[in-house]
Design a protein around this motif. Structure first.
Motif, short mmCIF file in Angstrom:
data_model
loop_
_atom_site.label_atom_id
_atom_site.label_comp_id
_atom_site.label_asym_id
_atom_site.label_seq_id
_atom_site.Cartn_x
_atom_site.Cartn_y
_atom_site.Cartn_z
N TRP A 106 14.04 73.86 -44.21
CA TRP A 106 14.58 71.91 -44.54
C TRP A 106 15.23 71.98 -44.69
CZ3 TRP A 106 11.01 67.87 -45.43
CH2 TRP A 106 11.22 66.24 -45.24
N ILE A 107 15.48 71.80 -45.96
CA ILE A 107 16.93 71.55 -46.55
C ILE A 107 17.41 73.44 -47.35
CG2 ILE A 107 18.19 70.58 -47.80
CD1 ILE A 107 16.76 68.31 -47.49
N PRO A 108 17.07 74.51 -46.41
CA PRO A 108 17.29 75.93 -47.64
C PRO A 108 17.70 75.92 -48.68
CG PRO A 108 18.42 76.30 -45.60
CD PRO A 108 17.36 74.66 -45.81
N THR A 109 18.79 75.27 -48.83
CA THR A 109 19.88 75.80 -49.99
C THR A 109 19.08 74.64 -50.97
OG1 THR A 109 21.17 73.16 -49.12
CG2 THR A 109 21.97 75.14 -48.47
N LEU A 110 18.07 73.88 -50.91
CA LEU A 110 17.89 73.19 -52.28
C LEU A 110 16.04 74.04 -52.30
CD1 LEU A 110 18.08 69.30 -52.08
CD2 LEU A 110 19.33 71.47 -53.39
N GLY A 111 15.80 74.97 -51.52
CA GLY A 111 14.83 75.85 -51.72
C GLY A 111 13.37 74.43 -50.92
N GLY A 147 15.63 82.04 -61.33
CA GLY A 147 16.86 81.42 -60.74
C GLY A 147 16.25 81.38 -59.53
N ARG A 148 14.96 81.88 -58.87
CA ARG A 148 15.28 80.87 -57.29
C ARG A 148 14.34 79.60 -58.05
NH1 ARG A 148 9.71 82.72 -53.35
NH2 ARG A 148 10.43 81.44 -51.68
N TYR A 149 14.62 78.67 -57.11
CA TYR A 149 15.01 77.34 -57.19
C TYR A 149 14.04 77.09 -55.73
CZ TYR A 149 17.87 76.60 -60.86
OH TYR A 149 18.57 76.44 -61.77
N THR A 150 12.77 76.67 -55.70
CA THR A 150 11.54 76.70 -54.72
C THR A 150 10.05 75.45 -55.17
OG1 THR A 150 10.37 77.96 -52.84
CG2 THR A 150 9.89 77.99 -55.59
N PHE A 151 9.92 75.05 -54.12
CA PHE A 151 9.46 73.74 -53.89
C PHE A 151 7.83 74.19 -53.02
CE2 PHE A 151 13.26 70.91 -54.45
CZ PHE A 151 12.32 70.28 -54.89
N LEU A 202 6.15 71.22 -51.86
CA LEU A 202 5.55 70.01 -52.50
C LEU A 202 6.66 68.45 -52.31
CD1 LEU A 202 5.27 71.01 -56.17
CD2 LEU A 202 3.97 70.60 -54.53
N VAL A 203 8.12 68.88 -52.11
CA VAL A 203 8.99 67.81 -51.21
C VAL A 203 8.04 67.95 -49.70
CG1 VAL A 203 11.26 67.15 -50.12
CG2 VAL A 203 11.04 68.73 -52.24
N THR A 204 7.60 68.29 -48.89
CA THR A 204 7.30 67.91 -47.63
C THR A 204 5.97 67.30 -48.14
OG1 THR A 204 7.99 69.92 -47.06
CG2 THR A 204 6.55 68.98 -45.52
N PHE A 205 4.91 67.41 -48.96
CA PHE A 205 3.93 66.63 -49.13
C PHE A 205 4.75 65.28 -49.94
CE2 PHE A 205 1.61 65.52 -52.72
CZ PHE A 205 0.16 65.15 -51.98
N TYR A 206 5.81 65.55 -50.53
CA TYR A 206 5.87 64.07 -51.46
C TYR A 206 6.29 62.86 -50.55
CZ TYR A 206 8.55 61.09 -54.17
OH TYR A 206 8.53 58.85 -54.74
N LEU A 217 8.76 71.45 -62.00
CA LEU A 217 8.74 72.27 -61.71
C LEU A 217 9.62 73.33 -61.34
CD1 LEU A 217 4.88 71.36 -60.04
CD2 LEU A 217 5.28 72.94 -62.44
N TYR A 218 10.31 72.15 -60.93
CA TYR A 218 11.83 72.75 -59.83
C TYR A 218 12.48 73.43 -60.67
CZ TYR A 218 15.53 73.16 -56.58
OH TYR A 218 16.32 73.32 -55.88
N VAL A 219 12.73 72.93 -61.23
CA VAL A 219 13.94 73.34 -62.85
C VAL A 219 13.27 74.54 -63.54
CG1 VAL A 219 15.81 72.59 -64.24
CG2 VAL A 219 15.15 70.68 -62.14
N THR A 220 12.76 73.96 -64.38
CA THR A 220 12.10 75.09 -65.01
C THR A 220 11.65 76.87 -64.24
OG1 THR A 220 10.34 73.43 -66.12
CG2 THR A 220 10.09 75.78 -66.05
N HIS A 221 11.27 76.56 -62.96
CA HIS A 221 11.09 77.61 -62.04
C HIS A 221 12.99 78.15 -61.71
CE1 HIS A 221 10.87 80.10 -58.84
NE2 HIS A 221 9.35 80.37 -59.17
N GLY A 222 12.91 77.76 -61.09
CA GLY A 222 14.04 78.39 -61.68
C GLY A 222 15.02 78.67 -61.71
N GLN A 223 14.74 77.95 -63.54
CA GLN A 223 15.98 78.52 -64.32
C GLN A 223 14.68 79.55 -65.00
OE1 GLN A 223 15.30 75.25 -67.20
NE2 GLN A 223 17.52 74.33 -66.53
#
Length: 500
Positions: free
Chosen positions: A72-77, A196-200, A136-140, A187-193
């Protein structure tokens, strides 16, 4: 393989109601008279088509082909990830069944009919999206989409105090949603940090939940839980419910109580416990207290209500407390019973509100004091009202009994839940008291002017009979429904099991 045997079926379930709404909009743009005249026909046809499509999901809740996972918006995961399983299957079918029935019951809507039915279709689309989303973004997004048509349905077609009620409903829901959004971002930021993979993606975040610090997991758990507790609702986040249900157009109240409230119970299992099982287990005791308080408070307040819609609102608070109780028992029986009771409550409460809509259409009121002696004048209505009330009260061989029995059994076998189950069981007794009292007053009480009211016609009977049949089928043959949900139970129980 046809497209109906692939993940495109899930997309179609979401898109079909939107397409129906666009057709109604096009008709109204061509001719205001055409929009008014054909709005119900188009909306009902669309809703029945969606209902028929949803039946293709039965028996295929574990089919790997029924998955959509497109960027959907792959650059943001962010991915448009949809899937169905035993937890969401019956809830989707519940939504697609209640929607056309609510439309059939909406004959009292005479102003802006095309807008009304467009909003109902968008409401259905959002609900289905909530139960299918695995990102999670789709759900939200779908979670918030549901709020928009609900807000306008109440604000434009509600009762005299609709603006105050819908404002409270909006503020409570948005406040909870913002807390959930903050938790999602955390969740998104912590997992990405950490990786190295930012995902929802829900599945990815579930597997990597231990990368979060214990403190962050606690805050995120409550960010999700509060949003879900508002939507269910759970005491003390329930004060919007009675006012909203009372002021809402009664057919829409059937959708709010029967389907929208299940967004909270479903998400509590899927996202709250799914993402944070250890935190859910750690906070089980206070949540069990809130569940029991919801059961008793809802039942006791329902006993003193003089308005049928407010009585059913507090009844819903009480009955959904059993779902929370079952989930946080973290036993196979309790979770299985909670999943079953979500659907059972939607069926019985939806039917009760549709029956109340019949009375409101005839008398323009839902005040208990305005009715009496209806059993003689309206035997078809009386039969359906008694059946739905007995099912809601949890009488054996009805769906209400199976769900509440399993949740109580699960709570009783849980280490911290035995006494909670004993106390909660009194809620079943109290529900019989207030429901049968309401039945006695409306159907068998002193005759009033209502004894000359016409009985339910074929259209009104048709709105309730499918639900009445389900009350009996689910109560007599629950195995069919339980087996479909059973594969979704062990992951919840295993994830929340304390290490030995």
């Amino acid at each position: 393989m046809t497209f109906l045997d692939s993940g495109l079926l899930l997309v179609l379930l979401i898109v079909a109601p939107v397409m129906g709404a666009l057709v109604i909009a096009a008709l109204a743009a061509t001719s205001a008279e055409a929009g008014r005249r054909y709005a119900l026909t188009v909306a009902l046809t669309t809703a029945l088509l969606t209902c028929g499509l949803s039946w293709r999901l039965i028996g295929r809740q574990t089919d790997p082909a029924l998955v959509v996972n497109a960027p959907w918006i792959p650059t943001l995961g962010i991915w448009f990830h949809l899937a169905v399983d035993g937890l969401s299957l019956w809830l989707i079918l519940l939504v697609t069944l209640l929607t056309p029935l609510a439309m059939l019951a909406s004959t009292a809507i005479t102003t802006r009919r095309h807008i009304y039915f467009m909003l109902v279709l968008l409401f259905e689309s959002g609900l289905i999206g909530v139960f299918l989303a695995r990102d999670l973004v789709t759900f939200y997004v779908f979670w918030e989409v549901v709020l928009i048509p609900a807000y306008f349905l109440i604000g434009l077609w509600g009762g005299e105090n609709r603006l105050a009620a819908v404002t409270k409903f909006f503020l409570y829901t948005v406040a909870g949603s913002l807390l959930m959004l903050a938790a999602i971002i955390g969740l998104y930021v912590t997992h990405g940090q950490a990786t190295g993979r930012y995902t929802f993606d829900l599945e990815t975040l579930v597997k990597a939940r231990n990368l979060l610090s214990p403190d962050l997991r606690q805050w995120c758990f409550w960010g999700f839980a509060i949003a879900f507790f508002v939507k269910i609702p759970v005491f003390p986040l329930h004060t919007w419910q009675a006012d909203t249900y009372a002021e809402c157009p009664t057919p829409i109240t059937a959708l709010l109580a029967g389907a929208m409230s299940k967004m909270g119970t479903y998400a509590l299992v899927r996202f709250g416990v799914g993402l944070f099982p250890e935190e859910a287990q750690a906070w089980a005791l206070p949540v069990l207290v809130l569940a029991v308080v919801s059961i008793l408070h809802g039942a006791l307040v329902a006993m003193v209500q003089t308005d049928l819609k407010r009585l059913l609102a507090y009844s819903s608070l009480s009955h959904l407390g059993f779902v929370t109780l079952g989930v946080f028992s973290f036993t196979a029986y309790g979770v299985e019973g909670a999943m079953f009771h979500m659907v059972a409550h939607g069926v019985t409460t939806g039917a009760l509100f549709l029956l109340v809509a019949m009375l409101e259409t005839r008398r323009q009121t839902t005040d208990l004091g305005e009715f009496g002696g209806l059993a003689q004048a309206m035997p078809r209505f009386a039969f359906l009202m008694v059946l739905a009330s007995l099912a809601s009260a949890g009488v054996p061989f009805t769906n209400g009994f199976i769900g509440e029995f399993l949740t109580l059994l699960g709570a009783f076998t849980a280490t911290p839940g035995r006494w909670f189950a004993v106390v909660a069981a009194s809620g079943m007794v109290l529900s019989a008291v207030y429901l049968l009292t309401a039945v006695r007053r409306t159907l068998f009480g002193p005759h009033k002017a209502t004894f000359e009211m016409p009985d339910a016609d074929w259209r009104e009977v048709l709105t309730v009979v499918p639900l009445a049949a389900l009350m009996l089928v689910m109560g007599i043959a629950p195995r069919f429904f339980l087996e479909a949900t059973r594969p979704a139970v062990p992951p919840v129980v295993t994830a929340t099991s304390r290490p030995s």
